[in-house]
Design an enzyme around this catalytic site. Structure first.
Site, PDB file in Angstrom:
ATOM      1  N   LYS A 108       0.619  -1.331   0.027  1.00  0.00           N
ATOM      2  CA  LYS A 108      -0.220   0.205   0.187  1.00  0.00           C
ATOM      3  C   LYS A 108       1.272   1.063  -0.152  1.00  0.00           C
ATOM      4  O   LYS A 108       1.902   1.739   0.947  1.00  0.00           O
ATOM      5  CB  LYS A 108      -1.132  -0.279   1.287  1.00  0.00           C
ATOM      6  CG  LYS A 108      -1.793   1.393   1.429  1.00  0.00           C
ATOM      7  CD  LYS A 108      -2.291   0.629   2.847  1.00  0.00           C
ATOM      8  CE  LYS A 108      -2.987   2.302   3.229  1.00  0.00           C
ATOM      9  NZ  LYS A 108      -3.779   2.086   4.523  1.00  0.00           N
ATOM     10  N   HIS A 110      -1.168   5.209  -0.515  1.00  0.00           N
ATOM     11  CA  HIS A 110      -1.277   5.753   0.326  1.00  0.00           C
ATOM     12  C   HIS A 110      -0.572   7.459   0.429  1.00  0.00           C
ATOM     13  O   HIS A 110      -0.826   8.235   0.969  1.00  0.00           O
ATOM     14  CB  HIS A 110      -1.760   5.472   1.498  1.00  0.00           C
ATOM     15  CG  HIS A 110      -2.714   6.368   1.155  1.00  0.00           C
ATOM     16  ND1 HIS A 110      -3.341   5.600   3.088  1.00  0.00           N
ATOM     17  CD2 HIS A 110      -3.776   7.000   1.108  1.00  0.00           C
ATOM     18  CE1 HIS A 110      -5.150   6.657   3.154  1.00  0.00           C
ATOM     19  NE2 HIS A 110      -5.332   7.113   1.975  1.00  0.00           N
ATOM     20  N   HIS A 205      -6.644  -3.821   8.112  1.00  0.00           N
ATOM     21  CA  HIS A 205      -7.551  -2.494   7.625  1.00  0.00           C
ATOM     22  C   HIS A 205      -8.720  -3.442   7.346  1.00  0.00           C
ATOM     23  O   HIS A 205      -8.620  -4.815   6.411  1.00  0.00           O
ATOM     24  CB  HIS A 205      -6.794  -1.510   7.149  1.00  0.00           C
ATOM     25  CG  HIS A 205      -7.288  -0.450   6.367  1.00  0.00           C
ATOM     26  ND1 HIS A 205      -8.692  -0.234   6.319  1.00  0.00           N
ATOM     27  CD2 HIS A 205      -7.148   0.605   6.457  1.00  0.00           C
ATOM     28  CE1 HIS A 205      -9.162   1.067   5.976  1.00  0.00           C
ATOM     29  NE2 HIS A 205      -8.293   1.311   6.270  1.00  0.00           N
ATOM     30  N   LYS A 371      -7.411   4.946  16.134  1.00  0.00           N
ATOM     31  CA  LYS A 371      -6.403   6.041  15.252  1.00  0.00           C
ATOM     32  C   LYS A 371      -7.395   7.220  15.114  1.00  0.00           C
ATOM     33  O   LYS A 371      -8.989   7.428  15.378  1.00  0.00           O
ATOM     34  CB  LYS A 371      -7.099   4.759  13.973  1.00  0.00           C
ATOM     35  CG  LYS A 371      -7.231   5.773  12.645  1.00  0.00           C
ATOM     36  CD  LYS A 371      -7.641   4.268  11.740  1.00  0.00           C
ATOM     37  CE  LYS A 371      -7.348   4.820  10.468  1.00  0.00           C
ATOM     38  NZ  LYS A 371      -7.800   4.322   9.041  1.00  0.00           N
TER      39      LYS A 371
END
Length: 535
Positions: A108, A110, A205, A371
């Site tokens: 990933k 991002h 995730h 988070k």
């Protein structure tokens, strides 16, 4: 002759501090645990509370705002919030490639601008404000450029510069990126080049997707519920002597009801079982990677670093919320039941769910919040470092560190220099401090404060004290060495210290370009509306 070491940086996605066996979990992670046992486990490593900012900081040795990603991928109109890596920030790959390393990434990205997953045909991958890994120092890349994907049926993937259009029937993202990473290592060994591999997982995730046999390993494990699981993890941590003191566990989050009041227990237990299966599968993939290193004669000469990009994620996957941004069919046309629906058990390719706040509270035990937030539950990750030829195993290390410290650590290990200029742009000075002395068992204490800001949630840690606040709320002060679960606010008895820390924080925020969240949020909403209109 001393060989130039390889470096593998493994990043988990949305995994809480307490989700590994070596940090008290019931989840089976024997391969990661072995790295911790035979290397170093740093218990006070900090990330930046969210995916994009942590990845930007980790890759550049700069705080997220200095790297261009003060929030996420949307461009909010300032260099600190442009949403993709700035040209005056150089990545680990750019530094190491200049030093003769083969640079590889699987997973990933991002840190290359904003994307809406439902509108992939409008994506401008590789333009000036959507740079790919190949444009930021990586020789090889396989994975996703945005922030999340369907594990069985990705909506958009790249291999180097080409879009991946077909997937085998047994495709699973965690397995696929590991297999590609091993292939990249084999190429590097054949070329007789030292390699840097950035293995950036999307596990665990959301969406909750796992192989049936992995989920089956946790049948019945979570029937006891989140209260009992969280308590058990904390008790295991204390029995292990994981921390320098056995802090009191923070109370169950106020938004979480007792397990005894839950009416959908089978569904809730299945959510956590699927999450555990995702962590377990990631551990299995790391075991496969380690086996390949040993087969290739590279294990002893490879520094492996493992951590998570933020704490456990409390986001609820509502059908009309997060879920509406993602495709509701698989690549072969099957309809996905989007959202956290109690009538649909999670795990397979036709579901799209999250494990939600109660289980995130378990993941982040014994800390507060999740988070997005900069209380300990949002920013704490174990850092595991393993390098047989570089340092010996040691007891858990408790010095406060930050992901900004990883780049200078890697540069010291490899002997690579820090670039002062790249592509005609002067590079900002590195803001991290090398952890090599700490990893070698020497006395070490970070010289500078550690700063945090995300969505108006702010903090500074200096020595044993941490000043922290929620957006729109008053500052709180904690002695983190005595009270890392942040239960005893010292703000009223430490007014001089508080004023000094506020001054330090505000000076950093002003110099860094931190934007007031009340100003930033309307810009973010406008950027999203513009992206949707253009799509």
């Amino acid at each position: 002759m001393t060989r130039t070491p390889n470096v593998i940086l493994i990043l988990a996605d949305d995994m809480g501090f307490a989700d590994l066996g070596c940090t008290g979990s019931e989840i089976r992670t024997p391969n990661i645990d072995a790295l911790a046992r035979d290397g170093a486990l740093l218990t006070a490593m900090y990330n930046c509370a969210r995916c994009c900012p942590t990845r930007a900081s980790l890759l550049t040795g700069l705080y997220p705002h200095n790297a261009g990603i003060g929030h996420m991928g949307a461009d909010l109109g300032t260099p600190a919030y442009q949403g993709f890596l700035r040209n005056d920030a150089a990545t680990i790959a750019e530094h190491l490639r200049a030093a003769g390393y083969r640079t590889c990434m699987s997973g990933k990205w991002h840190v290359g601008g904003d994307f809406i997953a439902r509108e992939v045909d409008s994506w401008r991958v590789g333009d000036i404000d959507h740079p790919t890994p190949r444009q930021r120092g990586f020789d090889r890349f396989y994975g996703i450029v945005d922030g999340v994907t369907h594990f069985f049926s990705p909506h958009y993937m790249l291999e180097d510069d080409a879009r991946v259009d077909t997937y085998p029937e047994d495709f699973y993202f965690t397995d696929a990126i590991t297999d590609k990473a091993i292939g990249m290592i084999e190429e590097s060994v054949a070329m007789e080049q030292p390699f840097f591999l950035y293995l950036a997982h999307t596990a665990p995730h959301w969406p909750l997707h796992a192989h049936p046999e992995d989920i089956a390993r946790y049948d019945g494990v979570y029937d006891k519920g989140w209260d009992a699981t969280r308590t058990a993890r904390h008790e295991t941590m204390n029995a292990m002597g994981l921390f320098q003191t056995n802090w009191q566990i923070s109370p169950r989050d106020t938004d979480v009801q007792p397990w005894a009041a839950e009416t959908n227990r089978d569904w809730e237990a299945r959510k956590m079982a699927t999450y555990a299966a995702m962590v377990g599968r990631m551990d299995q993939s790391i075991g496969t990677l380690i086996a390949a290193l040993k087969r290739l004669g590279q294990f002893e000469d490879t520094l492996i670093l493992f951590l998570s990009d933020n704490g456990g994620c409390a986001e609820f996957m509502a059908e009309d919320g997060w879920a509406k941004f993602f495709p509701d069919t698989t690549h072969d046309g099957r309809r996905i039941a989007m959202g956290n629906r109690p009538d649909v058990m999670p795990g397979d390719a036709l579901t799209y769910q999250s494990y939600d706040k109660p289980w995130a509270n378990v993941s982040n035990a014994p800390f507060r919040l999740f988070k997005h937030y900069v209380h300990e539950g949002g920013i704490s990750t174990p850092l595991i470092a393993h390098w047989p030829r570089g340092f010996a195993q040691q007891a858990p290390v408790h010095a406060a560190c930050h992901v900004v410290d990883l780049l200078p650590t890697i540069l010291e290990v490899t002997g690579a220099g820090y670039l002062s200029e790249l592509g005609g742009h002067a590079i900002q000075p590195c803001q991290g401090e090398s952890l090599v002395p700490l990893l070698r068992g020497q006395a070490w204490e970070r010289e500078q404060p550690i700063f945090f800001e995300h969505e108006g949630n702010a903090a500074i840690r200096l020595g044993q004290f941490k000043l922290v606040r929620l957006h729109g709320k008053d500052w709180e002060l904690y002695d983190i060495e005595a009270d890392r679960t942040e239960l005893h606010d010292l703000i009223h008895g430490e007014q001089d210290r508080t004023r000094d820390l506020i001054r330090h924080y505000q000076d950093w925020a002003d110099k860094t370009g931190v934007m007031d969240w009340n100003t930033a949020l309307p810009r973010l909403l406008a950027a999203w509306e513009m992206d949707s209109a253009e799509g």
